[in-house]
Motif scaffolding. Structure first.
Motif, PDB file in Angstrom:
ATOM      1  N   LEU A  17      76.284  24.017 -27.712  1.00 48.12           N
ATOM      2  CA  LEU A  17      76.884  25.622 -29.361  1.00 48.12           C
ATOM      3  C   LEU A  17      76.289  26.623 -29.087  1.00 48.12           C
ATOM      4  O   LEU A  17      76.797  27.722 -29.419  1.00 48.12           O
ATOM      5  N   ARG A  18      74.653  26.580 -28.821  1.00 47.03           N
ATOM      6  CA  ARG A  18      74.114  27.570 -29.524  1.00 47.03           C
ATOM      7  C   ARG A  18      74.447  29.087 -28.291  1.00 47.03           C
ATOM      8  O   ARG A  18      74.701  29.974 -28.375  1.00 47.03           O
ATOM      9  N   GLU A  19      74.840  28.815 -27.325  1.00 55.85           N
ATOM     10  CA  GLU A  19      74.955  29.312 -26.003  1.00 55.85           C
ATOM     11  C   GLU A  19      76.786  30.086 -26.431  1.00 55.85           C
ATOM     12  O   GLU A  19      76.531  30.693 -26.061  1.00 55.85           O
ATOM     13  N   ARG A  20      77.354  29.661 -27.365  1.00 58.33           N
ATOM     14  CA  ARG A  20      78.470  29.513 -26.922  1.00 58.33           C
ATOM     15  C   ARG A  20      79.119  31.238 -28.443  1.00 58.33           C
ATOM     16  O   ARG A  20      79.916  31.657 -28.104  1.00 58.33           O
ATOM     17  N   TYR A  21      77.836  30.926 -29.159  1.00 59.23           N
ATOM     18  CA  TYR A  21      77.350  31.886 -30.456  1.00 59.23           C
ATOM     19  C   TYR A  21      76.455  32.766 -30.076  1.00 59.23           C
ATOM     20  O   TYR A  21      75.510  32.573 -31.316  1.00 59.23           O
ATOM     21  N   PRO A  22      76.262  33.765 -29.420  1.00 62.91           N
ATOM     22  CA  PRO A  22      74.961  34.252 -28.896  1.00 62.91           C
ATOM     23  C   PRO A  22      74.590  34.774 -29.947  1.00 62.91           C
ATOM     24  O   PRO A  22      73.457  35.424 -29.704  1.00 62.91           O
ATOM     25  N   SER A  23      75.562  35.984 -30.824  1.00 59.16           N
ATOM     26  CA  SER A  23      74.850  36.909 -31.857  1.00 59.16           C
ATOM     27  C   SER A  23      74.892  36.194 -32.800  1.00 59.16           C
ATOM     28  O   SER A  23      74.112  37.336 -33.562  1.00 59.16           O
ATOM     29  N   GLU A  24      74.750  35.456 -33.283  1.00 61.17           N
ATOM     30  CA  GLU A  24      74.687  33.991 -34.239  1.00 61.17           C
ATOM     31  C   GLU A  24      73.048  33.502 -34.312  1.00 61.17           C
ATOM     32  O   GLU A  24      72.169  33.441 -33.008  1.00 61.17           O
ATOM     33  N   THR A  25      72.032  33.788 -35.681  1.00 61.46           N
ATOM     34  CA  THR A  25      71.031  33.184 -35.375  1.00 61.46           C
ATOM     35  C   THR A  25      70.399  32.001 -35.144  1.00 61.46           C
ATOM     36  O   THR A  25      70.890  31.160 -36.921  1.00 61.46           O
ATOM     37  N   MET A  26      70.241  31.407 -34.504  1.00 60.41           N
ATOM     38  CA  MET A  26      70.185  29.206 -34.712  1.00 60.41           C
ATOM     39  C   MET A  26      68.680  29.311 -33.631  1.00 60.41           C
ATOM     40  O   MET A  26      68.628  29.742 -33.005  1.00 60.41           O
ATOM     41  N   LEU A  27      68.417  28.002 -34.035  1.00 62.95           N
ATOM     42  CA  LEU A  27      67.882  27.366 -33.505  1.00 62.95           C
ATOM     43  C   LEU A  27      68.125  25.641 -33.360  1.00 62.95           C
ATOM     44  O   LEU A  27      67.948  25.307 -33.614  1.00 62.95           O
ATOM     45  N   LEU A  28      67.479  26.015 -32.261  1.00 60.03           N
ATOM     46  CA  LEU A  28      67.374  24.544 -31.682  1.00 60.03           C
ATOM     47  C   LEU A  28      65.651  23.318 -31.971  1.00 60.03           C
ATOM     48  O   LEU A  28      65.513  23.950 -30.981  1.00 60.03           O
ATOM     49  N   LEU A  29      66.284  22.427 -32.150  1.00 58.48           N
ATOM     50  CA  LEU A  29      64.679  21.866 -32.135  1.00 58.48           C
ATOM     51  C   LEU A  29      65.277  20.602 -31.951  1.00 58.48           C
ATOM     52  O   LEU A  29      66.139  19.773 -32.457  1.00 58.48           O
ATOM     53  N   SER A  30      64.256  19.905 -31.311  1.00 56.09           N
ATOM     54  CA  SER A  30      64.511  18.683 -30.826  1.00 56.09           C
ATOM     55  C   SER A  30      63.361  17.647 -30.901  1.00 56.09           C
ATOM     56  O   SER A  30      62.112  17.602 -31.542  1.00 56.09           O
ATOM     57  N   GLU A  31      63.459  16.356 -31.407  1.00 55.38           N
ATOM     58  CA  GLU A  31      63.082  14.540 -31.634  1.00 55.38           C
ATOM     59  C   GLU A  31      63.970  13.955 -31.361  1.00 55.38           C
ATOM     60  O   GLU A  31      64.591  13.129 -31.339  1.00 55.38           O
ATOM     61  N   GLY A  32      62.574  13.555 -30.414  1.00 59.08           N
ATOM     62  CA  GLY A  32      63.076  12.348 -28.878  1.00 59.08           C
ATOM     63  C   GLY A  32      64.382  12.330 -28.003  1.00 59.08           C
ATOM     64  O   GLY A  32      64.533  13.546 -27.504  1.00 59.08           O
ATOM     65  N   ASP A  33      65.383  11.889 -28.568  1.00 62.10           N
ATOM     66  CA  ASP A  33      66.521  11.602 -27.874  1.00 62.10           C
ATOM     67  C   ASP A  33      67.942  12.817 -28.817  1.00 62.10           C
ATOM     68  O   ASP A  33      68.582  13.307 -27.919  1.00 62.10           O
ATOM     69  N   GLY A  34      67.503  12.728 -29.654  1.00 64.00           N
ATOM     70  CA  GLY A  34      68.248  13.963 -30.398  1.00 64.00           C
ATOM     71  C   GLY A  34      67.379  15.134 -31.200  1.00 64.00           C
ATOM     72  O   GLY A  34      66.790  15.310 -30.485  1.00 64.00           O
ATOM     73  N   ALA A  35      68.521  16.158 -31.822  1.00 60.80           N
ATOM     74  CA  ALA A  35      68.380  17.229 -32.108  1.00 60.80           C
ATOM     75  C   ALA A  35      69.232  17.940 -33.360  1.00 60.80           C
ATOM     76  O   ALA A  35      69.972  17.313 -33.410  1.00 60.80           O
ATOM     77  N   LEU A  36      67.989  19.183 -33.963  1.00 57.02           N
ATOM     78  CA  LEU A  36      69.164  19.687 -35.126  1.00 57.02           C
ATOM     79  C   LEU A  36      69.671  21.368 -33.971  1.00 57.02           C
ATOM     80  O   LEU A  36      68.292  21.567 -33.312  1.00 57.02           O
ATOM     81  N   LEU A  37      70.642  21.199 -34.722  1.00 54.39           N
ATOM     82  CA  LEU A  37      70.421  23.309 -34.706  1.00 54.39           C
ATOM     83  C   LEU A  37      70.594  23.393 -36.250  1.00 54.39           C
ATOM     84  O   LEU A  37      70.543  23.454 -37.138  1.00 54.39           O
ATOM     85  N   VAL A  38      69.785  24.865 -36.347  1.00 54.09           N
ATOM     86  CA  VAL A  38      69.723  25.331 -37.624  1.00 54.09           C
ATOM     87  C   VAL A  38      70.080  26.718 -36.883  1.00 54.09           C
ATOM     88  O   VAL A  38      70.457  27.640 -36.494  1.00 54.09           O
ATOM     89  N   HIS A  39      70.963  26.970 -38.098  1.00 53.14           N
ATOM     90  CA  HIS A  39      72.225  28.306 -38.011  1.00 53.14           C
ATOM     91  C   HIS A  39      71.530  28.887 -39.254  1.00 53.14           C
ATOM     92  O   HIS A  39      72.395  28.645 -40.654  1.00 53.14           O
ATOM     93  N   GLU A  40      71.349  30.600 -39.364  1.00 50.93           N
ATOM     94  CA  GLU A  40      70.813  31.019 -40.439  1.00 50.93           C
ATOM     95  C   GLU A  40      72.083  32.103 -40.117  1.00 50.93           C
ATOM     96  O   GLU A  40      72.428  32.891 -39.857  1.00 50.93           O
ATOM     97  N   THR A  41      71.988  32.495 -41.396  1.00 51.23           N
ATOM     98  CA  THR A  41      73.741  33.862 -41.819  1.00 51.23           C
ATOM     99  C   THR A  41      73.958  34.251 -43.388  1.00 51.23           C
ATOM    100  O   THR A  41      73.462  33.145 -43.765  1.00 51.23           O
ATOM    101  N   ASP A  42      74.593  34.962 -43.211  1.00 49.98           N
ATOM    102  CA  ASP A  42      74.639  35.676 -44.620  1.00 49.98           C
ATOM    103  C   ASP A  42      76.314  35.247 -44.695  1.00 49.98           C
ATOM    104  O   ASP A  42      76.800  35.912 -45.297  1.00 49.98           O
ATOM    105  N   GLY A  43      76.749  34.991 -43.470  1.00 51.84           N
ATOM    106  CA  GLY A  43      78.528  34.135 -43.729  1.00 51.84           C
ATOM    107  C   GLY A  43      78.418  32.750 -43.514  1.00 51.84           C
ATOM    108  O   GLY A  43      78.064  31.839 -44.090  1.00 51.84           O
TER     109      GLY A  43
END
Length: 170
Positions: A17-43
């Protein structure tokens, strides 16, 4: 006002998902088996089912290798007091070795604020916890001015979650 949107999923799915939107500010966080994706935006967010937050305070750019989320449930009545306290914070964390960024996040669809700090590594965070600056930042804890003496604004105890930040180029 800038916002942060958070979504959960598998590391592989969120990486794609992050790779699909390279111009967006995103941070991929992993925790064991799962993960979070953080998206920072004005829009608007690109997530289907995001958890939305307004950024009340920010310093630094999203990045680093270690993330700490201090999750703090606050009653509706307690929000103004809680936000006022955070607007008065000492701002010492920004000077700590290994500090990368902080975001104070107001929930838009829940009662749980998130204080997100990003660090170069876990050791930098642990060093902060042992520092005089940490002591000063938390000096009102347990006093009349501190939040622990105002349990009526906290419907449940706060809790901390930690994550490893996935490398941007995997």
């Amino acid at each position: 006002m800038k916002k942060i949107f958070i979504t959960n999923g598998t590391t592989d799915y969120l990486h794609q998902l992050r790779e699909r939107y390279p111009s967006e500010t995103m941070l991929l966080l992993s925790e064991g088996d799962g993960a979070l994706l953080v998206h920072e935006t004005d829009g608007e967010t690109v997530f289907n089912e995001p958890r939305p937050y307004e950024i009340l305070d920010a310093a630094g750019e999203l990045g680093g290798a270690f993330a700490v989320f201090n999750n703090i449930p606050v009653t509706d009545e307690g929000r103004p007091l809680f936000e006022h306290r955070f607007s008065q914070r000492a701002r010492l964390i920004e000077k700590e070795p290994g500090f990368v960024a902080i975001r104070v996040l107001r929930p838009l669809k829940s009662d749980t604020y998130i204080i997100m700090t990003l660090w170069e590594n876990e050791t930098a965070f642990k060093n902060w916890q042992q520092s005089k600056a940490y002591e000063k930042a938390h000096q009102k804890r347990g006093t009349e001015e501190g939040s622990s003496q105002q349990p009526s604004i906290f419907p449940r105890p706060s809790y901390v979650t930690t994550y490893v930040i996935a490398n941007e180029k995997e």
